[in-house]
Design a protein around this motif. Structure first.
Motif, PDB file in Angstrom:
ATOM      1  N   LEU A 154       1.017  -1.205   0.074  1.00  0.00           N
ATOM      2  CA  LEU A 154       0.049  -0.043   0.137  1.00  0.00           C
ATOM      3  C   LEU A 154       0.921   1.273  -0.137  1.00  0.00           C
ATOM      4  CD1 LEU A 154      -2.790   1.317   0.414  1.00  0.00           C
ATOM      5  CD2 LEU A 154      -2.345   1.427   2.712  1.00  0.00           C
ATOM      6  N   TYR A 155       0.817   2.145  -0.849  1.00  0.00           N
ATOM      7  CA  TYR A 155       1.188   3.243  -1.137  1.00  0.00           C
ATOM      8  C   TYR A 155       0.379   4.671  -0.788  1.00  0.00           C
ATOM      9  CZ  TYR A 155       4.823   0.571  -3.444  1.00  0.00           C
ATOM     10  OH  TYR A 155       5.686  -0.604  -3.873  1.00  0.00           O
ATOM     11  N   TRP A 156       0.867   5.581  -0.471  1.00  0.00           N
ATOM     12  CA  TRP A 156      -0.029   6.913  -0.244  1.00  0.00           C
ATOM     13  C   TRP A 156       0.962   8.072   0.131  1.00  0.00           C
ATOM     14  CZ3 TRP A 156       1.213   3.497   3.954  1.00  0.00           C
ATOM     15  CH2 TRP A 156       1.504   4.211   5.040  1.00  0.00           C
ATOM     16  N   GLY A 157       0.377   9.198  -0.127  1.00  0.00           N
ATOM     17  CA  GLY A 157       1.360  10.089   0.163  1.00  0.00           C
ATOM     18  C   GLY A 157       0.780  11.878   0.025  1.00  0.00           C
ATOM     19  N   SER A 158       1.025  12.671   0.407  1.00  0.00           N
ATOM     20  CA  SER A 158       0.874  14.302   0.293  1.00  0.00           C
ATOM     21  C   SER A 158       1.831  15.173   0.866  1.00  0.00           C
ATOM     22  CB  SER A 158      -0.554  14.384   0.674  1.00  0.00           C
ATOM     23  OG  SER A 158      -0.629  14.153   2.253  1.00  0.00           O
ATOM     24  N   LYS A 189       3.529  -2.854   3.846  1.00  0.00           N
ATOM     25  CA  LYS A 189       2.960  -4.006   3.244  1.00  0.00           C
ATOM     26  C   LYS A 189       1.578  -4.398   3.679  1.00  0.00           C
ATOM     27  CE  LYS A 189       7.496  -6.828   2.978  1.00  0.00           C
ATOM     28  NZ  LYS A 189       8.375  -7.829   3.553  1.00  0.00           N
ATOM     29  N   LEU A 190       0.852  -4.790   2.838  1.00  0.00           N
ATOM     30  CA  LEU A 190      -0.460  -5.332   3.090  1.00  0.00           C
ATOM     31  C   LEU A 190      -0.542  -6.871   3.269  1.00  0.00           C
ATOM     32  CD1 LEU A 190      -2.800  -3.608   0.447  1.00  0.00           C
ATOM     33  CD2 LEU A 190      -3.001  -3.468   2.969  1.00  0.00           C
ATOM     34  N   MET A 221      -5.960  -8.226   2.608  1.00  0.00           N
ATOM     35  CA  MET A 221      -6.250  -6.796   1.879  1.00  0.00           C
ATOM     36  C   MET A 221      -6.764  -5.905   2.880  1.00  0.00           C
ATOM     37  SD  MET A 221      -5.002  -7.642  -1.010  1.00  0.00           S
ATOM     38  CE  MET A 221      -5.396  -6.519  -2.139  1.00  0.00           C
ATOM     39  N   THR A 222      -6.953  -6.331   4.098  1.00  0.00           N
ATOM     40  CA  THR A 222      -7.594  -5.363   4.998  1.00  0.00           C
ATOM     41  C   THR A 222      -6.777  -5.304   6.221  1.00  0.00           C
ATOM     42  OG1 THR A 222      -8.677  -7.311   6.329  1.00  0.00           O
ATOM     43  CG2 THR A 222      -9.845  -6.106   4.267  1.00  0.00           C
ATOM     44  N   ALA A 223      -5.296  -5.557   6.299  1.00  0.00           N
ATOM     45  CA  ALA A 223      -4.459  -5.192   7.401  1.00  0.00           C
ATOM     46  C   ALA A 223      -3.023  -4.967   6.631  1.00  0.00           C
ATOM     47  CB  ALA A 223      -4.524  -6.642   8.288  1.00  0.00           C
ATOM     48  N   VAL A 224      -2.356  -4.089   7.441  1.00  0.00           N
ATOM     49  CA  VAL A 224      -1.049  -3.866   6.973  1.00  0.00           C
ATOM     50  C   VAL A 224      -0.237  -4.408   8.035  1.00  0.00           C
ATOM     51  CG1 VAL A 224      -1.582  -1.587   6.134  1.00  0.00           C
ATOM     52  CG2 VAL A 224      -1.033  -1.706   8.429  1.00  0.00           C
ATOM     53  N   THR A 225       1.172  -5.069   7.666  1.00  0.00           N
ATOM     54  CA  THR A 225       2.224  -5.562   8.432  1.00  0.00           C
ATOM     55  C   THR A 225       3.358  -4.897   8.068  1.00  0.00           C
ATOM     56  OG1 THR A 225       3.042  -7.600   8.785  1.00  0.00           O
ATOM     57  CG2 THR A 225       2.571  -6.977   6.654  1.00  0.00           C
ATOM     58  N   GLY A 226       4.309  -5.093   9.078  1.00  0.00           N
ATOM     59  CA  GLY A 226       5.764  -4.370   9.540  1.00  0.00           C
ATOM     60  C   GLY A 226       5.808  -2.951   9.427  1.00  0.00           C
ATOM     61  N   PRO A 227       7.030  -2.397   9.145  1.00  0.00           N
ATOM     62  CA  PRO A 227       7.061  -0.911   9.429  1.00  0.00           C
ATOM     63  C   PRO A 227       6.601  -0.076   8.246  1.00  0.00           C
ATOM     64  CG  PRO A 227       9.028  -1.846   8.665  1.00  0.00           C
ATOM     65  CD  PRO A 227       8.124  -3.039   8.931  1.00  0.00           C
ATOM     66  N   ILE A 228       6.219   1.113   8.514  1.00  0.00           N
ATOM     67  CA  ILE A 228       5.971   2.032   7.543  1.00  0.00           C
ATOM     68  C   ILE A 228       7.048   2.751   7.112  1.00  0.00           C
ATOM     69  CG2 ILE A 228       4.544   4.150   6.902  1.00  0.00           C
ATOM     70  CD1 ILE A 228       2.604   3.142   9.105  1.00  0.00           C
ATOM     71  N   SER A 229       7.387   2.805   5.728  1.00  0.00           N
ATOM     72  CA  SER A 229       8.544   3.185   5.221  1.00  0.00           C
ATOM     73  C   SER A 229       8.326   4.514   4.434  1.00  0.00           C
ATOM     74  CB  SER A 229       9.381   2.310   3.949  1.00  0.00           C
ATOM     75  OG  SER A 229       9.367   0.895   4.683  1.00  0.00           O
ATOM     76  N   THR A 230       9.265   5.411   4.295  1.00  0.00           N
ATOM     77  CA  THR A 230       9.253   6.531   3.773  1.00  0.00           C
ATOM     78  C   THR A 230       9.966   6.422   2.618  1.00  0.00           C
ATOM     79  OG1 THR A 230       9.016   8.006   5.996  1.00  0.00           O
ATOM     80  CG2 THR A 230       9.809   9.204   3.832  1.00  0.00           C
ATOM     81  N   MET A 231       9.304   7.063   1.226  1.00  0.00           N
ATOM     82  CA  MET A 231      10.006   6.685  -0.113  1.00  0.00           C
ATOM     83  C   MET A 231      11.089   8.061   0.001  1.00  0.00           C
ATOM     84  SD  MET A 231       8.130   4.199  -1.105  1.00  0.00           S
ATOM     85  CE  MET A 231       8.889   4.275  -2.954  1.00  0.00           C
ATOM     86  N   THR A 232      12.127   7.387  -0.767  1.00  0.00           N
ATOM     87  CA  THR A 232      13.235   8.503  -1.245  1.00  0.00           C
ATOM     88  C   THR A 232      13.054   8.480  -2.481  1.00  0.00           C
ATOM     89  OG1 THR A 232      14.959   6.623  -0.991  1.00  0.00           O
ATOM     90  CG2 THR A 232      14.243   7.690   1.003  1.00  0.00           C
ATOM     91  N   GLY A 233      14.180   9.642  -2.883  1.00  0.00           N
ATOM     92  CA  GLY A 233      14.492   9.879  -4.485  1.00  0.00           C
ATOM     93  C   GLY A 233      13.227  10.629  -5.063  1.00  0.00           C
TER      94      GLY A 233
END
Length: 316
Positions: free
Chosen positions: A201-205, A213-214, A218-230
Motif C-alpha cells: 500500500l502506497y500513499w502520500g501528500s 506491506k499489505l 487486503m484489510t491489514a498492514v504488516t511491518g514498518p511504514i517506510s518513507t520513500m526516497t528519491g
C-alpha cells in the motif's frame, strides 16, 4: 471487443485521466448505469459532471475507471467531493461507455466517516477474487491533527454493492504519526502486487510518500511504514505499475514547478492520455519515473515522519 492485453495497455494511458464529463440522471445507481458514446479524449466534455483522480482496473475483460466526483461551484476555490463514480467499457476504440454514478458514497458505506473529502482512491482485485476499494475520506473523529484516513470497501463485483471491510480506517493519522501534530495527510492510496505475490500500500501528500506491506487479507498492514526516497518534485498521489520496461512510478506535482511531472490547477481539469503540449494540462507522469529507473519497491527503512510538516488540507 478488445483483448485483455490491449486493455492492459490502456490502463497506463488512462492513469493520468483528470476530467470525465457526462449529463446524468439523479436516479442513476450502481445497478443502473448511464450509457453513452464518446468519440475519444477527453471522454466527455460538456461540463455537466466533473470527476478526477481516476484509477483504472481491468477485470473480466472490461476496463473500469474509478474516479472521484467533484461538485464544487464555479467560484469555489477548493473541492467538494463526497462520492465516487465508475466508468466501464468493453471497447475503448468503439467509444461505448457505462457510468455507475455514486457507485461508492463513503459517508454511507463507512460509519466512521463524515462523507467529505472523497479524494484519490484505488480499486484492485484481491487474491480471493473480491474487489477492494481503498478510499481516502474524512473521519468523524477529531482526536488527531488531521482527520483524513484510508478506508477499505469490499465487493464481489467491480461495481458493488460495496460494504465496509473493517468497520474502521485501515490507516489514519494516529497509525502513522501517533499523537504528533507534525505530518502529512493520509490520502491518495495506491495498491501494488509485486512479482513475489506480496501486496503493498502506497500513499502520500505534501511532498512525502510512504509505503507499507499489505496482508493477503487486503484489510491489514504488516511491518514498518517506510518513507520513500528519491521522489524529486513529488507532491501527492503516488502510484506503481510494472511493465516490460523498467518499473514506473507515476506521481503528481505542482503546476508551478518547472520539473515534470506537473498537475493541472483544478482537480476537475481537462483530461488526455497523452503528454501535454505547451505546459497545459496533465503530463505523462510515468516518463519521469522511467528516466530515474526508480523501482516501486525501493523504500527507505525509516518510519519516522520528517521534521517539516503540513497538516492543512490540500489546496487547488
Amino acid at each position: 471487443m478488445r483483448s485483455r492485453q490491449g486493455l492492459r495497455g490502456l490502463v497506463t494511458a488512462t492513469a493520468v485521466f483528470g476530467l470525465l464529463v457526462l449529463p446524468l440522471s439523479p436516479q442513476a445507481r450502481a445497478d443502473d448505469p448511464v450509457t453513452f458514446s464518446s468519440p475519444g479524449n477527453p471522454i466527455l466534455a460538456d461540463g455537466s459532471y466533473y470527476s478526477a483522480d481516476a484509477a483504472p482496473l481491468v477485470a473480466n475483460g472490461r476496463l473500469y475507471i474509478y474516479a472521484g466526483h467533484d461538485e464544487a461551484s464555479p467560484q469555489q476555490g477548493g473541492f467538494n467531493m463526497k462520492d465516487y463514480g465508475v466508468f466501464a467499457t468493453d471497447d475503448v476504440e468503439a467509444g461505448d461507455w457505462e457510468l455507475y454514478k455514486a457507485n461508492l458514497s463513503p459517508g454511507a458505506v463507512f460509519g466512521w466517516a463524515t462523507g467529505n473529502g472523497a479524494y484519490a482512491g484505488h480499486t484492485v482485485e484481491g487474491d480471493d477474487g473480491k474487489f477492494y476499494w481503498y478510499a481516502p475520506v474524512e473521519t468523524k473523529s477529531t482526536q488527531f491533527a488531521n482527520r483524513m484516513a484510508i478506508g477499505v470497501a469490499v465487493s464481489d463485483t467491480p461495481t458493488g454493492p460495496w460494504t465496509d471491510a473493517l468497520g474502521e480506517p485501515l490507516l489514519d493519522w494516529g497509525d502513522v504519526f501517533g499523537t504528533s501534530t507534525n505530518g502529512q495527510e493520509v490520502i491518495d492510496p495506491h495498491v501494488f502486487k509485486d512479482d513475489d505475490g506480496q501486496w503493498y500500500l502506497y500513499w502520500g501528500s505534501w511532498y512525502v510518500a510512504r509505503a507499507v506491506k499489505l496482508e493477503a487479507s487486503m484489510t491489514a498492514v504488516t511491518g514498518p511504514i517506510s518513507t520513500m526516497t528519491g521522489l524529486d518534485s513529488f507532491f501527492e498521489a503516488p502510484g506503481c505499475s510494472r511493465r516490460a520496461r523498467p518499473t514506473t512510478w507515476p506521481t503528481t506535482g505542482r503546476r508551478a514547478e518547472a520539473t515534470a511531472p506537473r498537475r493541472t490547477t483544478r482537480r476537475a481539469s481537462a483530461t488526455r492520455p497523452q503528454a501535454a503540449r505547451s505546459g497545459r494540462g496533465p503530463t505523462r507522469a510515468s516518463s519521469w519515473a522511467a528516466r530515474r529507473r526508480l523501482p516501486c519497491t525501493r523504500r527507505s527503512s525509516s518510519s519516522a515522519a520528517p521534521g517539516t510538516s503540513r497538516t492543512t488540507p490540500r489546496t487547488p
